[in-house]
Design a protein around this motif. Structure first.
Motif, PDB file in Angstrom:
ATOM      1  N   LEU A 113       0.819  -1.208   0.000  1.00  0.00           N
ATOM      2  CA  LEU A 113       0.000   0.000   0.000  1.00  0.00           C
ATOM      3  C   LEU A 113       0.855   1.263   0.000  1.00  0.00           C
ATOM      4  O   LEU A 113       0.476   2.280  -0.564  1.00  0.00           O
ATOM      5  N   ASP A 114       2.015   1.198   0.628  1.00  0.00           N
ATOM      6  CA  ASP A 114       2.906   2.356   0.670  1.00  0.00           C
ATOM      7  C   ASP A 114       3.503   2.640  -0.705  1.00  0.00           C
ATOM      8  O   ASP A 114       3.555   3.784  -1.148  1.00  0.00           O
ATOM      9  N   LYS A 115       3.950   1.622  -1.387  1.00  0.00           N
ATOM     10  CA  LYS A 115       4.604   1.793  -2.686  1.00  0.00           C
ATOM     11  C   LYS A 115       3.612   1.753  -3.837  1.00  0.00           C
ATOM     12  O   LYS A 115       3.777   2.440  -4.828  1.00  0.00           O
ATOM     13  N   GLY A 116       2.601   0.919  -3.731  1.00  0.00           N
ATOM     14  CA  GLY A 116       1.633   0.740  -4.809  1.00  0.00           C
ATOM     15  C   GLY A 116       2.070  -0.369  -5.750  1.00  0.00           C
ATOM     16  O   GLY A 116       3.256  -0.638  -5.913  1.00  0.00           O
ATOM     17  N   VAL A 117       1.085  -1.024  -6.349  1.00  0.00           N
ATOM     18  CA  VAL A 117       1.328  -2.098  -7.301  1.00  0.00           C
ATOM     19  C   VAL A 117       0.425  -1.859  -8.496  1.00  0.00           C
ATOM     20  O   VAL A 117      -0.755  -1.540  -8.342  1.00  0.00           O
ATOM     21  N   VAL A 118       0.972  -1.985  -9.691  1.00  0.00           N
ATOM     22  CA  VAL A 118       0.191  -1.834 -10.910  1.00  0.00           C
ATOM     23  C   VAL A 118       0.225  -3.165 -11.649  1.00  0.00           C
ATOM     24  O   VAL A 118       1.297  -3.725 -11.882  1.00  0.00           O
ATOM     25  N   ILE A 119      -0.959  -3.638 -12.008  1.00  0.00           N
ATOM     26  CA  ILE A 119      -1.076  -4.858 -12.803  1.00  0.00           C
ATOM     27  C   ILE A 119      -1.822  -4.468 -14.070  1.00  0.00           C
ATOM     28  O   ILE A 119      -2.919  -3.909 -14.002  1.00  0.00           O
ATOM     29  N   ALA A 120      -1.235  -4.730 -15.213  1.00  0.00           N
ATOM     30  CA  ALA A 120      -1.852  -4.356 -16.482  1.00  0.00           C
ATOM     31  C   ALA A 120      -1.797  -5.531 -17.434  1.00  0.00           C
ATOM     32  O   ALA A 120      -0.838  -6.305 -17.437  1.00  0.00           O
ATOM     33  N   ARG A 134      -6.634  -2.977 -16.080  1.00  0.00           N
ATOM     34  CA  ARG A 134      -5.686  -2.164 -15.327  1.00  0.00           C
ATOM     35  C   ARG A 134      -6.101  -2.217 -13.871  1.00  0.00           C
ATOM     36  O   ARG A 134      -7.240  -1.901 -13.535  1.00  0.00           O
ATOM     37  N   LEU A 135      -5.200  -2.602 -13.011  1.00  0.00           N
ATOM     38  CA  LEU A 135      -5.480  -2.697 -11.585  1.00  0.00           C
ATOM     39  C   LEU A 135      -4.369  -1.991 -10.830  1.00  0.00           C
ATOM     40  O   LEU A 135      -3.191  -2.259 -11.044  1.00  0.00           O
ATOM     41  N   ILE A 136      -4.756  -1.076  -9.971  1.00  0.00           N
ATOM     42  CA  ILE A 136      -3.792  -0.380  -9.128  1.00  0.00           C
ATOM     43  C   ILE A 136      -4.171  -0.650  -7.684  1.00  0.00           C
ATOM     44  O   ILE A 136      -5.307  -0.417  -7.285  1.00  0.00           O
ATOM     45  N   VAL A 137      -3.223  -1.134  -6.919  1.00  0.00           N
ATOM     46  CA  VAL A 137      -3.431  -1.365  -5.491  1.00  0.00           C
ATOM     47  C   VAL A 137      -2.505  -0.409  -4.758  1.00  0.00           C
ATOM     48  O   VAL A 137      -1.286  -0.500  -4.884  1.00  0.00           O
ATOM     49  N   ALA A 138      -3.103   0.521  -4.016  1.00  0.00           N
ATOM     50  CA  ALA A 138      -2.309   1.512  -3.282  1.00  0.00           C
ATOM     51  C   ALA A 138      -3.180   2.098  -2.176  1.00  0.00           C
ATOM     52  O   ALA A 138      -4.400   1.986  -2.209  1.00  0.00           O
TER      53      ALA A 138
END
Length: 103
Positions: free
Chosen positions: A27-34, A52-56
């Protein structure tokens, strides 16, 4: 340290990272899945799906300029009130116009 005859502990137990630490880092850095899914038949594109998925965290997303949920009336009470106030103003203007035409 593993000794003869002793089975090492599974990951996450003992000195390993636990789920809360991993979640905090993500959550601190974030993750992007595309990814893209394309379905073609005889070189004719029938369907394209772009995922597109962003987890943050919310704070991290705002730092990246992502804040669409703040303007969505279904997700934000402030946006919902703003939408109702806008609709109310439009109805009042329309009513005033109708009253002006009838007199």
């Amino acid at each position: 340290m593993t000794t003869a005859g002793r089975i090492p502990e599974p990951y996450g137990q003992g000195s390993g990272a636990n789920l809360a630490d991993i979640l905090e880092r993500v959550l601190d850095k974030g993750v992007v899945i595309a990814g893209d899914i394309r379905i073609n038949l005889l070189d004719i594109e029938l369907l394209t799906i772009k995922l597109r998925l962003i987890v943050a965290s919310v704070d991290r997303a705002k730092e990246m300029g992502i804040d669409w949920w703040e303007d969505d009336p279904a997700l934000s009470s402030r946006a919902h009130r703003h939408e109702l106030a806008r609709e109310n103003a439009e109805l009042r203007a329309h009513l005033a116009q109708l009253e002006g035409e009838s007199s």
